[in-house]
Design a protein around this motif. Structure first.
Motif, PDB file in Angstrom:
ATOM      1  N   LEU A   1      -1.168  -1.360  -7.343  1.00  0.00           N
ATOM      2  CA  LEU A   1      -2.271  -2.283  -7.587  1.00  0.00           C
ATOM      3  C   LEU A   1      -2.123  -3.582  -6.811  1.00  0.00           C
ATOM      4  CD1 LEU A   1      -2.696  -1.906 -11.468  1.00  0.00           C
ATOM      5  CD2 LEU A   1      -4.142  -0.942  -9.670  1.00  0.00           C
ATOM      6  N   PHE A   2      -0.929  -3.853  -6.290  1.00  0.00           N
ATOM      7  CA  PHE A   2      -0.691  -5.120  -5.617  1.00  0.00           C
ATOM      8  C   PHE A   2      -1.582  -5.340  -4.398  1.00  0.00           C
ATOM      9  CE2 PHE A   2       4.007  -5.512  -7.198  1.00  0.00           C
ATOM     10  CZ  PHE A   2       3.543  -5.496  -8.504  1.00  0.00           C
ATOM     11  N   PRO A   3      -1.871  -4.302  -3.583  1.00  0.00           N
ATOM     12  CA  PRO A   3      -2.761  -4.559  -2.440  1.00  0.00           C
ATOM     13  C   PRO A   3      -4.131  -5.091  -2.849  1.00  0.00           C
ATOM     14  CG  PRO A   3      -1.649  -2.460  -2.155  1.00  0.00           C
ATOM     15  CD  PRO A   3      -1.343  -2.927  -3.549  1.00  0.00           C
ATOM     16  N   VAL A   4      -4.668  -4.534  -3.925  1.00  0.00           N
ATOM     17  CA  VAL A   4      -5.979  -5.000  -4.398  1.00  0.00           C
ATOM     18  C   VAL A   4      -5.883  -6.445  -4.860  1.00  0.00           C
ATOM     19  CG1 VAL A   4      -7.812  -4.624  -6.081  1.00  0.00           C
ATOM     20  CG2 VAL A   4      -6.642  -2.660  -5.057  1.00  0.00           C
ATOM     21  N   ALA A   5      -4.830  -6.751  -5.645  1.00  0.00           N
ATOM     22  CA  ALA A   5      -4.657  -8.114  -6.146  1.00  0.00           C
ATOM     23  C   ALA A   5      -4.425  -9.096  -5.001  1.00  0.00           C
ATOM     24  CB  ALA A   5      -3.483  -8.159  -7.127  1.00  0.00           C
ATOM     25  N   THR A   6      -3.661  -8.676  -4.002  1.00  0.00           N
ATOM     26  CA  THR A   6      -3.387  -9.548  -2.868  1.00  0.00           C
ATOM     27  C   THR A   6      -4.668  -9.867  -2.094  1.00  0.00           C
ATOM     28  OG1 THR A   6      -1.159  -8.619  -2.668  1.00  0.00           O
ATOM     29  CG2 THR A   6      -2.013  -9.809  -0.766  1.00  0.00           C
ATOM     30  N   LEU A   7      -5.485  -8.844  -1.861  1.00  0.00           N
ATOM     31  CA  LEU A   7      -6.751  -9.074  -1.155  1.00  0.00           C
ATOM     32  C   LEU A   7      -7.682  -9.983  -1.963  1.00  0.00           C
ATOM     33  CD1 LEU A   7      -7.480  -5.519   0.290  1.00  0.00           C
ATOM     34  CD2 LEU A   7      -6.797  -7.568   1.564  1.00  0.00           C
ATOM     35  N   LEU A   8      -7.721  -9.780  -3.269  1.00  0.00           N
ATOM     36  CA  LEU A   8      -8.551 -10.645  -4.119  1.00  0.00           C
ATOM     37  C   LEU A   8      -8.047 -12.085  -4.084  1.00  0.00           C
ATOM     38  CD1 LEU A   8      -9.182  -8.353  -7.230  1.00  0.00           C
ATOM     39  CD2 LEU A   8     -10.835  -9.020  -5.472  1.00  0.00           C
ATOM     40  N   GLY A   9      -6.705 -12.247  -4.082  1.00  0.00           N
ATOM     41  CA  GLY A   9      -6.149 -13.590  -3.987  1.00  0.00           C
ATOM     42  C   GLY A   9      -6.485 -14.249  -2.668  1.00  0.00           C
TER      43      GLY A   9
ATOM     44  N   LEU B   1       0.807  -1.220   0.000  1.00  0.00           N
ATOM     45  CA  LEU B   1       0.000   0.000   0.000  1.00  0.00           C
ATOM     46  C   LEU B   1       0.845   1.278   0.000  1.00  0.00           C
ATOM     47  CD1 LEU B   1      -2.842   1.199   0.051  1.00  0.00           C
ATOM     48  CD2 LEU B   1      -2.772   1.078   2.562  1.00  0.00           C
ATOM     49  N   PRO B   2       1.967   1.344   0.729  1.00  0.00           N
ATOM     50  CA  PRO B   2       2.768   2.573   0.687  1.00  0.00           C
ATOM     51  C   PRO B   2       3.242   2.952  -0.712  1.00  0.00           C
ATOM     52  CG  PRO B   2       3.400   1.270   2.585  1.00  0.00           C
ATOM     53  CD  PRO B   2       2.463   0.428   1.770  1.00  0.00           C
TER      54      PRO B   2
ATOM     55  N   GLY C   1       6.666  -0.635   5.095  1.00  0.00           N
ATOM     56  CA  GLY C   1       6.506  -0.341   3.674  1.00  0.00           C
ATOM     57  C   GLY C   1       6.927   1.072   3.317  1.00  0.00           C
ATOM     58  N   LEU C   2       6.612   2.044   4.193  1.00  0.00           N
ATOM     59  CA  LEU C   2       7.039   3.422   3.948  1.00  0.00           C
ATOM     60  C   LEU C   2       8.562   3.510   3.902  1.00  0.00           C
ATOM     61  CD1 LEU C   2       4.556   5.369   6.264  1.00  0.00           C
ATOM     62  CD2 LEU C   2       4.550   5.320   3.769  1.00  0.00           C
TER      63      LEU C   2
ATOM     64  N   PHE D   1       2.632   6.601  -1.288  1.00  0.00           N
ATOM     65  CA  PHE D   1       3.866   7.298  -0.966  1.00  0.00           C
ATOM     66  C   PHE D   1       4.953   7.104  -2.025  1.00  0.00           C
ATOM     67  CE2 PHE D   1       7.767   7.884   1.727  1.00  0.00           C
ATOM     68  CZ  PHE D   1       7.531   9.215   2.065  1.00  0.00           C
ATOM     69  N   GLY D   2       4.657   6.334  -3.065  1.00  0.00           N
ATOM     70  CA  GLY D   2       5.680   6.064  -4.073  1.00  0.00           C
ATOM     71  C   GLY D   2       6.194   7.320  -4.753  1.00  0.00           C
ATOM     72  N   LEU D   3       5.287   8.204  -5.154  1.00  0.00           N
ATOM     73  CA  LEU D   3       5.698   9.433  -5.834  1.00  0.00           C
ATOM     74  C   LEU D   3       6.390  10.406  -4.886  1.00  0.00           C
ATOM     75  CD1 LEU D   3       5.848  10.989  -8.422  1.00  0.00           C
ATOM     76  CD2 LEU D   3       3.503  11.787  -8.066  1.00  0.00           C
ATOM     77  N   PRO D   4       5.851  10.661  -3.685  1.00  0.00           N
ATOM     78  CA  PRO D   4       6.608  11.503  -2.751  1.00  0.00           C
ATOM     79  C   PRO D   4       7.991  10.948  -2.432  1.00  0.00           C
ATOM     80  CG  PRO D   4       4.341  11.297  -2.015  1.00  0.00           C
ATOM     81  CD  PRO D   4       4.505  10.343  -3.162  1.00  0.00           C
ATOM     82  N   ALA D   5       8.106   9.625  -2.347  1.00  0.00           N
ATOM     83  CA  ALA D   5       9.421   9.025  -2.095  1.00  0.00           C
ATOM     84  C   ALA D   5      10.368   9.327  -3.237  1.00  0.00           C
ATOM     85  CB  ALA D   5       9.283   7.516  -1.898  1.00  0.00           C
ATOM     86  N   GLY D   6       9.870   9.270  -4.476  1.00  0.00           N
ATOM     87  CA  GLY D   6      10.704   9.609  -5.624  1.00  0.00           C
ATOM     88  C   GLY D   6      11.154  11.053  -5.598  1.00  0.00           C
ATOM     89  N   MET D   7      10.275  11.949  -5.184  1.00  0.00           N
ATOM     90  CA  MET D   7      10.640  13.368  -5.078  1.00  0.00           C
ATOM     91  C   MET D   7      11.734  13.561  -4.037  1.00  0.00           C
ATOM     92  SD  MET D   7       6.752  14.899  -5.137  1.00  0.00           S
ATOM     93  CE  MET D   7       7.286  16.530  -4.651  1.00  0.00           C
TER      94      MET D   7
END
Length: 463
Positions: free
Chosen positions: A382-390, A63-64, A121-122, A68-74
């Protein structure tokens, strides 16, 4: 125009002491990550047997990257990357100590595991983004595939053959032992990160004509001394990625593939523990067997790229990975499941090396952190959604996530073959070294955007 066929190479140059520091920092960080990555789900399983609840742990780990992926890149583009790596591990080490104390005092619960996983994750978004951005600053461009292969090999070796088996045994002795050891493992990378050269600190400044020969103090192997942080707006990084047709399409493809793999990974521990009846103390040794395949993939990936080119290697890796994941779900016993999943891990490791290297080769260094942040926000988000669906599908049958995930990945590879093979070649990302390649209009919708991205300058290849 040079031929797209892979070129013969002379004897390989050593990757150097600075890369050794980075590699060692990553190895210790992976040791701590691996201990936590094994211990936290095992603690969760001791609290509940619900596949959906267990899958929440995996979802929260990704989820992070969405938020937070884009802020981390900045941050990686604007702050000394060595400090970013150190701060990320200080944060994660503190969380590991907190969990350890809760385990000793009896305050552990699913909710504390959820919170800790989010914070882990953060820290990972910062450390991983910074590490990827640092690699081009400590090795030559023609060494990127090999450097990425060694980085991934360190991760797999530590996770599969050191951290996971140790965590499983320690967990059988005491719930908190893996967490205490993990908190100590985060300390060494803090020191090593601060010992990296100035070329790892920020964006490398590419000298223009008359600015010098790139031999001054603090020069990195990819250019001259590190410059002050640039002030490129995040919107420009977004615009770059949107207008680069090849990268844009690859992001969509990797989002689909990554989600398929996450779909299956959601129930991996329950698959072995409950369905195949593997003892808890032995789960680390089972995953170590799987790690053999992943490690082998990391070590041979750069040679496969040199022999066949990145496009063919990436296509083959995803196709094989999907088919073997499908076979994992069909395996009648634990040994066949381990072999099939090890083959899938081999293929995924092979994919990761050229995919990481071509991004480092194509994307301009001054916006690399932000572009990588965007890519991982869109893919890993998208992985959190896929993980929950799995996990939800695992409630019906623990084999179903493997069957669905593997089938989707294999089909996607066949559909995307023109992109992976032809598109990679047209973007001149098929080779570890694109020095001879002219710019190509198909690489981007915006004239000139890819000029500096795909064309190495003289400083990239000193005599």
């Amino acid at each position: 125009m040079t031929s797209a066929a892979p070129r013969a190479r002379t004897a390989r140059r050593p990757l150097g002491r600075d890369f050794g520091k980075l590699w060692t920092a990553a190895a210790f960080s992976n040791l701590a990550d691996g201990l936590g990555r094994t211990a936290v789900p095992l603690v969760a399983i001791s609290l509940t047997q619900d596949p959906l609840a267990i899958s929440v742990i995996g979802a929260l780990a990704y989820l992070p990257w969405l938020v937070f992926g884009l802020p981390a890149g900045m941050i990686v583009d604007r702050v000394d990357r060595r400090l970013v790596m150190a701060a990320a591990n200080i944060i994660r080490g503190g969380v590991a100590v907190w969990l350890s104390v809760l385990g000793v005092t009896g305050g552990m619960s699913l909710w504390t595991l959820f919170v800790a996983t989010l914070i882990f994750g953060l820290g990972e978004t910062l450390f991983d983004n910074a590490t990827n951005a640092v690699i081009p600053g400590v090795v030559r461009r023609d060494q990127l595939d090999r450097a990425n292969g060694w980085m991934q090999a360190a991760q797999i070796t530590i996770d599969s053959f050191v951290a996971t088996p140790i965590a499983g045994v320690l967990f059988a002795v005491s719930l908190t032992l893996p967490l205490w050891l993990g908190s100590a493992g985060y300390l060494v990378p803090v020191v090593l990160a601060l010992l990296l050269p100035v070329s790892a600190a920020r964006v490398l400044h590419r000298p223009s004509e008359g600015e010098g020969d790139g031999t001054g103090e603090g020069d990195g192997p990819g250019g001259s001394a590190a410059s002050a942080p640039t002030h490129v707006r995040t919107s420009e990084a977004l615009r770059y990625l949107w207008r680069h047709r090849y990268l844009r399409a690859m992001v969509v493809f990797t989002s689909l593939i990554g989600s398929s793999l996450s779909f299956a990974q959601a129930v991996i521990l329950l698959f072995f523990l409950d369905l195949l009846e593997v003892p808890v103390a032995a789960i680390g040794f089972i995953t170590a067997g799987i790690g053999i395949g992943a490690l082998a993939g990391s070590l041979v990936a750069s040679r496969l790229v040199a022999r066949f080119g990145r496009g063919i290697v990436m296509f083959s890796a995803i196709l094989v990975g999907g088919v073997t994941l499908l076979l994992t779900g069909l395996a009648p016993n634990v040994w066949m499941a381990v072999v099939a999943f090890a083959a899938s891990a081999f293929a995924v490791s092979v994919w990761n090396v050229p995919w990481g290297s071509l991004r480092q080769q194509i994307v301009p260094p001054e916006i690399f952190g932000r572009v990588l942040g965007v890519i991982r926000t869109l893919t890993w988000g998208l992985f959190p959604v896929a993980t929950l669906l799995g996990g939800w599908l695992g409630r019906v049958d623990l084999r179903l996530p493997f069957l669905v995930g593997g089938g989707v990945a294999a089909l996607a590879a066949l559909v995307a073959a023109p992109l992976l093979i032809g598109g990679t070649r047209r973007a001149f990302a098929d080779q570890p070294d694109g020095a001879d390649e002219p710019d190509h209009p198909d690489a981007t919708d915006e004239p000139g955007v890819a000029d500096n991205a795909s064309q190495p300058d003289e400083a990239d290849h000193p005599a």
